[in-house]
Design a protein around this motif. Sequence first.
Motif, mmCIF file in Angstrom:
data_model
loop_
_atom_site.group_PDB
_atom_site.id
_atom_site.type_symbol
_atom_site.label_atom_id
_atom_site.label_comp_id
_atom_site.label_asym_id
_atom_site.label_seq_id
_atom_site.Cartn_x
_atom_site.Cartn_y
_atom_site.Cartn_z
ATOM 1 N N LEU A 1 0.808 -1.226 0.000
ATOM 2 C CA LEU A 1 0.000 0.000 0.000
ATOM 3 C C LEU A 1 0.838 1.272 0.000
ATOM 4 O O LEU A 1 0.323 2.331 -0.363
ATOM 5 C CB LEU A 1 -0.930 0.003 1.223
ATOM 6 N N PHE A 2 2.093 1.178 0.402
ATOM 7 C CA PHE A 2 2.885 2.394 0.600
ATOM 8 C C PHE A 2 4.100 2.406 -0.326
ATOM 9 O O PHE A 2 5.064 1.657 -0.125
ATOM 10 C CB PHE A 2 3.302 2.505 2.070
ATOM 11 N N ARG A 3 4.010 3.245 -1.349
ATOM 12 C CA ARG A 3 5.087 3.419 -2.320
ATOM 13 C C ARG A 3 5.419 4.902 -2.386
ATOM 14 O O ARG A 3 4.515 5.750 -2.372
ATOM 15 C CB ARG A 3 4.661 2.888 -3.689
ATOM 16 N N PRO A 4 6.706 5.238 -2.453
ATOM 17 C CA PRO A 4 7.114 6.643 -2.370
ATOM 18 C C PRO A 4 6.380 7.550 -3.356
ATOM 19 O O PRO A 4 6.323 7.281 -4.556
ATOM 20 C CB PRO A 4 8.614 6.586 -2.673
ATOM 21 N N ILE B 1 -9.560 0.533 -1.004
ATOM 22 C CA ILE B 1 -8.572 0.578 0.066
ATOM 23 C C ILE B 1 -7.263 1.097 -0.521
ATOM 24 O O ILE B 1 -6.822 0.636 -1.579
ATOM 25 C CB ILE B 1 -8.352 -0.818 0.681
ATOM 26 N N GLY B 2 -6.646 2.061 0.163
ATOM 27 C CA GLY B 2 -5.434 2.640 -0.395
ATOM 28 C C GLY B 2 -4.450 3.094 0.650
ATOM 29 O O GLY B 2 -4.702 3.052 1.859
ATOM 30 N N GLY B 3 -3.309 3.535 0.174
ATOM 31 C CA GLY B 3 -2.266 4.071 1.035
ATOM 32 C C GLY B 3 -1.492 5.157 0.314
ATOM 33 O O GLY B 3 -1.389 5.147 -0.920
ATOM 34 N N VAL B 4 -0.968 6.093 1.089
ATOM 35 C CA VAL B 4 -0.144 7.177 0.549
ATOM 36 C C VAL B 4 1.107 7.295 1.403
ATOM 37 O O VAL B 4 1.020 7.374 2.633
ATOM 38 C CB VAL B 4 -0.901 8.525 0.553
ATOM 39 N N ILE C 1 -9.683 8.766 6.127
ATOM 40 C CA ILE C 1 -8.221 8.859 6.069
ATOM 41 C C ILE C 1 -7.694 8.768 7.491
ATOM 42 O O ILE C 1 -8.211 9.443 8.389
ATOM 43 C CB ILE C 1 -7.774 10.193 5.446
ATOM 44 N N VAL C 2 -6.654 7.966 7.710
ATOM 45 C CA VAL C 2 -6.013 7.885 9.022
ATOM 46 C C VAL C 2 -4.512 8.098 8.848
ATOM 47 O O VAL C 2 -3.891 7.505 7.950
ATOM 48 C CB VAL C 2 -6.259 6.531 9.713
ATOM 49 N N ASN C 3 -3.925 8.958 9.677
ATOM 50 C CA ASN C 3 -2.480 9.140 9.701
ATOM 51 C C ASN C 3 -1.876 7.942 10.438
ATOM 52 O O ASN C 3 -1.976 7.839 11.655
ATOM 53 C CB ASN C 3 -2.126 10.452 10.399
ATOM 54 N N GLY D 1 7.729 12.181 4.978
ATOM 55 C CA GLY D 1 7.622 10.937 5.736
ATOM 56 C C GLY D 1 6.207 10.578 6.140
ATOM 57 O O GLY D 1 6.009 9.632 6.912
ATOM 58 N N ALA D 2 5.206 11.299 5.630
ATOM 59 C CA ALA D 2 3.807 11.045 6.002
ATOM 60 C C ALA D 2 3.322 9.721 5.412
ATOM 61 O O ALA D 2 3.669 9.345 4.291
ATOM 62 C CB ALA D 2 2.919 12.182 5.518
ATOM 63 N N ARG D 3 2.496 9.016 6.196
ATOM 64 C CA ARG D 3 1.860 7.767 5.759
ATOM 65 C C ARG D 3 0.374 7.842 6.099
ATOM 66 O O ARG D 3 0.007 8.064 7.254
ATOM 67 C CB ARG D 3 2.482 6.545 6.448
ATOM 68 N N PHE D 4 -0.456 7.644 5.104
ATOM 69 C CA PHE D 4 -1.907 7.704 5.294
ATOM 70 C C PHE D 4 -2.546 6.411 4.798
ATOM 71 O O PHE D 4 -2.178 5.882 3.748
ATOM 72 C CB PHE D 4 -2.513 8.866 4.514
ATOM 73 N N TYR D 5 -3.525 5.927 5.554
ATOM 74 C CA TYR D 5 -4.359 4.807 5.133
ATOM 75 C C TYR D 5 -5.689 5.374 4.657
ATOM 76 O O TYR D 5 -6.269 6.257 5.317
ATOM 77 C CB TYR D 5 -4.567 3.844 6.302
ATOM 78 N N LEU D 6 -6.195 4.857 3.531
ATOM 79 C CA LEU D 6 -7.417 5.375 2.924
ATOM 80 C C LEU D 6 -8.454 4.274 2.792
ATOM 81 O O LEU D 6 -8.129 3.129 2.435
ATOM 82 C CB LEU D 6 -7.132 5.936 1.518
#
Length: 280
Positions: free
Chosen positions: A31-34, A49-52, A83-85, A123-128
């Motif tokens: 889910l987490f790619r730069p 479902i996603g990630g940032v 969205i969750v940090n 460096g932020a990571r978010f779940y969507l």
Amino acid sequence: MFDRTYYATHPDMMACASNQELRDRYLIGSLFRPNQCVLNYTHADRLVIGGVLVESGSVRLPDQAEPASATGHPFLERRELGIVNVGRVDSVVTVDGKAFTLGPKDSLYVTMGARDVRFSGDGARFYLASSPAHRAFETRKLSLAGARMLERGSRDEANDRRIHQLVIPGICDSAQLAMGLTILQPGSVWNTMPPHVHERRSEIYFYFDLDDPANGRVMHFMGQGDATRHLVMAEGEAVISPPWSIHMGVGTSAYAFIWIMAGENQDYDDMIVLDICQLA
């Protein structure tokens, strides 16, 4: 637009499925790619479902790219978004020009109709998590302090946990999305006891905040009560629970998980509970 599509499954499809087939059908990883917004589409109540992961600058929630008739339309034209940090630094989500600063484990509900959503913070990571919506509500920042908190389990049973209800009627209204964050207390490793199923909605768990993110694991149990299976899950992975499946897990340490549900019924307590002795 979508990294993967996950199709709906029947419980009979669990029989004789290999571990890899179970992972292919139910586990959402990578889910987490730069500097990317990674989105996955599931036919389980049409959830996305996603990630940032932001390394620098900002990342934008993409517009729709399919079908052809919707190409270029805002992603949230007929959807709502939670969205969750899930990172360790304060980060920013900007919705149609309005900036919301989210601390670790803070969340944001974004209403249907928002046109421009951007994520920033080195460096932020978010779940969507996104579900279809039929009407607009209010875009709102949601902190753990403002959530409805339920205490469940005990340290003696290794399942002492705090359930923070975030997007749920009476706290933050939505069209059908329900979302919360459960945090296990030190020394506890089991979640969601007793196990249960939801016949009228799907649920997805996202596991994170293990003591050892690189080497820690959660053993997630799923399937019908009399024919359970399991998946070994790493930090930052999600798992789909169809309406007929139990969902519970045990970790190598305490951890946190985000639960999201969608369906016609938003009653949190609407579940079919199974005694642990019923499982096989």
